[in-house]
Design an enzyme around this catalytic site. Sequence first.
Site, PDB file in Angstrom:
ATOM      1  N   HIS A   1      27.369  21.439 -32.282  1.00 24.29           N
ATOM      2  CA  HIS A   1      26.479  20.930 -31.233  1.00 24.29           C
ATOM      3  C   HIS A   1      26.132  19.466 -31.506  1.00 24.29           C
ATOM      4  CE1 HIS A   1      22.331  21.300 -29.089  1.00 24.29           C
ATOM      5  NE2 HIS A   1      23.224  20.750 -28.314  1.00 24.29           N
TER       6      HIS A   1
ATOM      7  N   GLU B   1      24.611  19.849 -35.139  1.00 26.10           N
ATOM      8  CA  GLU B   1      24.050  21.154 -35.476  1.00 26.10           C
ATOM      9  C   GLU B   1      25.233  22.128 -35.524  1.00 26.10           C
ATOM     10  OE1 GLU B   1      21.561  22.798 -32.352  1.00 26.10           O
ATOM     11  OE2 GLU B   1      20.287  23.819 -33.809  1.00 26.10           O
TER      12      GLU B   1
ATOM     13  N   ASN C   1      17.303  23.213 -29.731  1.00 25.95           N
ATOM     14  CA  ASN C   1      16.677  23.488 -28.433  1.00 25.95           C
ATOM     15  C   ASN C   1      15.569  24.526 -28.492  1.00 25.95           C
ATOM     16  OD1 ASN C   1      17.799  21.602 -26.621  1.00 25.95           O
ATOM     17  ND2 ASN C   1      19.768  22.593 -26.968  1.00 25.95           N
TER      18      ASN C   1
ATOM     19  N   SER D   1      24.779  24.148 -25.998  1.00 28.58           N
ATOM     20  CA  SER D   1      23.438  23.841 -26.498  1.00 28.58           C
ATOM     21  C   SER D   1      22.606  25.105 -26.651  1.00 28.58           C
ATOM     22  CB  SER D   1      22.739  22.845 -25.580  1.00 28.58           C
ATOM     23  OG  SER D   1      23.016  23.099 -24.239  1.00 28.58           O
TER      24      SER D   1
HETATM   25  N1  CAA Z   1      27.599   4.631 -26.903  1.00 30.66           N
HETATM   26  C1  CAA Z   1      27.604   3.777 -27.934  1.00 30.66           C
HETATM   27  N2  CAA Z   1      26.497   3.128 -28.361  1.00 30.66           N
HETATM   28  C2  CAA Z   1      25.356   3.307 -27.657  1.00 30.66           C
HETATM   29  C3  CAA Z   1      25.287   4.177 -26.554  1.00 30.66           C
HETATM   30  C4  CAA Z   1      26.467   4.851 -26.178  1.00 30.66           C
HETATM   31  N3  CAA Z   1      26.492   5.708 -25.169  1.00 30.66           N
HETATM   32  N4  CAA Z   1      24.024   4.165 -26.075  1.00 30.66           N
HETATM   33  C5  CAA Z   1      23.318   3.343 -26.865  1.00 30.66           C
HETATM   34  N5  CAA Z   1      24.117   2.821 -27.826  1.00 30.66           N
HETATM   35  C6  CAA Z   1      23.732   1.979 -28.941  1.00 30.66           C
HETATM   36  C7  CAA Z   1      23.339   0.575 -28.551  1.00 30.66           C
HETATM   37  O1  CAA Z   1      24.453  -0.285 -28.523  1.00 30.66           O
HETATM   38  C8  CAA Z   1      22.387   0.204 -29.670  1.00 30.66           C
HETATM   39  O2  CAA Z   1      23.143  -0.127 -30.824  1.00 30.66           O
HETATM   40  P1  CAA Z   1      22.545  -1.033 -32.040  1.00 30.66           P
HETATM   41  O3  CAA Z   1      21.517  -0.207 -32.737  1.00 30.66           O
HETATM   42  O4  CAA Z   1      23.748  -1.286 -32.863  1.00 30.66           O
HETATM   43  O5  CAA Z   1      21.963  -2.249 -31.395  1.00 30.66           O
HETATM   44  C9  CAA Z   1      21.668   1.499 -29.962  1.00 30.66           C
HETATM   45  O6  CAA Z   1      22.530   2.531 -29.486  1.00 30.66           O
HETATM   46  C10 CAA Z   1      20.347   1.564 -29.270  1.00 30.66           C
HETATM   47  O7  CAA Z   1      20.581   1.393 -27.883  1.00 30.66           O
HETATM   48  P2  CAA Z   1      19.673   0.472 -26.937  1.00 30.66           P
HETATM   49  O8  CAA Z   1      19.101  -0.668 -27.705  1.00 30.66           O
HETATM   50  O9  CAA Z   1      20.447   0.152 -25.698  1.00 30.66           O
HETATM   51  O10 CAA Z   1      18.578   1.442 -26.413  1.00 30.66           O
HETATM   52  P3  CAA Z   1      17.451   2.202 -27.178  1.00 30.66           P
HETATM   53  O11 CAA Z   1      16.973   1.495 -28.393  1.00 30.66           O
HETATM   54  O12 CAA Z   1      16.495   2.553 -26.108  1.00 30.66           O
HETATM   55  O13 CAA Z   1      18.163   3.532 -27.693  1.00 30.66           O
HETATM   56  C11 CAA Z   1      18.798   5.777 -27.402  1.00 30.66           C
HETATM   57  C12 CAA Z   1      18.837   4.361 -26.818  1.00 30.66           C
HETATM   58  C13 CAA Z   1      19.612   5.790 -28.692  1.00 30.66           C
HETATM   59  C14 CAA Z   1      19.440   6.667 -26.375  1.00 30.66           C
HETATM   60  C15 CAA Z   1      17.314   6.139 -27.715  1.00 30.66           C
HETATM   61  O14 CAA Z   1      16.522   5.941 -26.589  1.00 30.66           O
HETATM   62  C16 CAA Z   1      17.155   7.568 -28.178  1.00 30.66           C
HETATM   63  O15 CAA Z   1      17.368   7.891 -29.338  1.00 30.66           O
HETATM   64  N6  CAA Z   1      16.763   8.476 -27.248  1.00 30.66           N
HETATM   65  C17 CAA Z   1      16.605   9.891 -27.528  1.00 30.66           C
HETATM   66  C18 CAA Z   1      17.959  10.521 -27.578  1.00 30.66           C
HETATM   67  C19 CAA Z   1      17.878  11.987 -27.836  1.00 30.66           C
HETATM   68  O16 CAA Z   1      16.837  12.570 -28.111  1.00 30.66           O
HETATM   69  N7  CAA Z   1      19.050  12.627 -27.751  1.00 30.66           N
HETATM   70  C20 CAA Z   1      19.157  14.044 -27.935  1.00 30.66           C
HETATM   71  C21 CAA Z   1      19.072  14.717 -26.608  1.00 30.66           C
HETATM   72  S1  CAA Z   1      19.200  16.446 -26.764  1.00 30.66           S
HETATM   73  C22 CAA Z   1      20.847  16.719 -26.756  1.00 30.66           C
HETATM   74  O17 CAA Z   1      21.664  15.870 -26.610  1.00 30.66           O
HETATM   75  C23 CAA Z   1      21.293  18.089 -26.979  1.00 30.66           C
HETATM   76  C24 CAA Z   1      20.883  19.179 -26.095  1.00 30.66           C
HETATM   77  O18 CAA Z   1      21.317  20.279 -26.358  1.00 30.66           O
HETATM   78  C25 CAA Z   1      19.985  19.048 -24.937  1.00 30.66           C
END
Ligand code: CAA
Length: 296
Positions: free
Chosen positions: A139, A151, A189, A118
């Site tokens: 990424h 990314e 990031n 990251s």
């Molecule tokens: N695997 C498969 N599917 C998943 C899953 C997983 N681990 N987690 C969630 N899902 C699916 C659910 O089944 C659901 O599917 P549908 O749209 O088909 O119904 C969908 O994702 C949404 O899940 P939920 O309804 O359970 O929960 P939510 O609406 O709260 O969404 C989330 C969960 C997608 C995590 C959302 O909260 C979100 O987008 N959060 C922010 C995530 C983010 O910013 N990620 C980047 C982080 S930074 C990074 O990763 C890189 C770094 O370098 C730090």
Amino acid sequence: MKNIAVIGSGTMGNGIAHVFAQNGFNVNLIDINEQALEKALAVINKNLDRQVNKGRIDEAGKESTVANITTTTDLKSGVSSSDLVIEAATENKELKMNIFRDMDANAPANCILATNTSSISITELAAFTSRPEKVIGMHFMNPVPVMKLVEIINGYSTSEQVTKTIYDLSIEIGKTPAMANDYPGFIANRILMPMINEAIWTLHEGVGGVEEIDTVMKLGMAHPMGPLQLADFIGLDVCLAILNVLHDGFGNPKYAPCPLLVNMVNSGNRGVKSGNGFYNWTHGTKDLVVSESFKR
Ligand code: CAA
């Protein structure tokens, strides 16, 4: 490109393995720890069940995905017939350098070596191989099966051909690639971590509580999660490590991690994975830490 090896079976590694396997690639998931591999397969199964329950894939799709994944604790044999190896180990520069040296020594000469780092320099990792033109950043975002972005980061020596191959491959696995050059934090990031750090400063200075800060960003800016919940989700140790890379890389005090973040990591509060962060996660869901008891 058919055979993909993924090194590291934690959250990112198992998510990357899941996505490639679901798109018909043979995936060899590699970890030094056998139990970690067993846990990763359980997580992949659980996430596939979630997709089946939502009607996104059928049972046959789940079975073929699982069948496409093999696991091993031996890196040497694990990468020996790979077309692409993606390193997704812990965010530690020395560890990644050693893995890149081993990947280079054991993967076929034409194999592309990618990293899911990251924030660590692709150019620096490439320098530990004899094929810097075949080293690239790939990424992914967490949760990998859900988030559309990859990314792609070009190191100083990455060849155009390798960039194009990885760009096209990202589209083939259903992701949307965005290109970045190799400077601290890349794009994602460089922008995300200062926002999270500022949210922690806002808490530290008592401008608002945990719930208020997250509510403002969720409902006011339409972020799916507030920045403090997101920090717990990413891992507070990971956030601190990335901020340190930005701070060291640019030498600019604006990237200095908030002392509250440093204290939380030093005291073992690392977010979801440790059970405690800005929220309490020990019941498996998000519980607000009562604001009076939240140490600033
Ligand atoms: N695997 C498969 N599917 C998943 C899953 C997983 N681990 N987690 C969630 N899902 C699916 C659910 O089944 C659901 O599917 P549908 O749209 O088909 O119904 C969908 O994702 C949404 O899940 P939920 O309804 O359970 O929960 P939510 O609406 O709260 O969404 C989330 C969960 C997608 C995590 C959302 O909260 C979100 O987008 N959060 C922010 C995530 C983010 O910013 N990620 C980047 C982080 S930074 C990074 O990763 C890189 C770094 O370098 C730090």
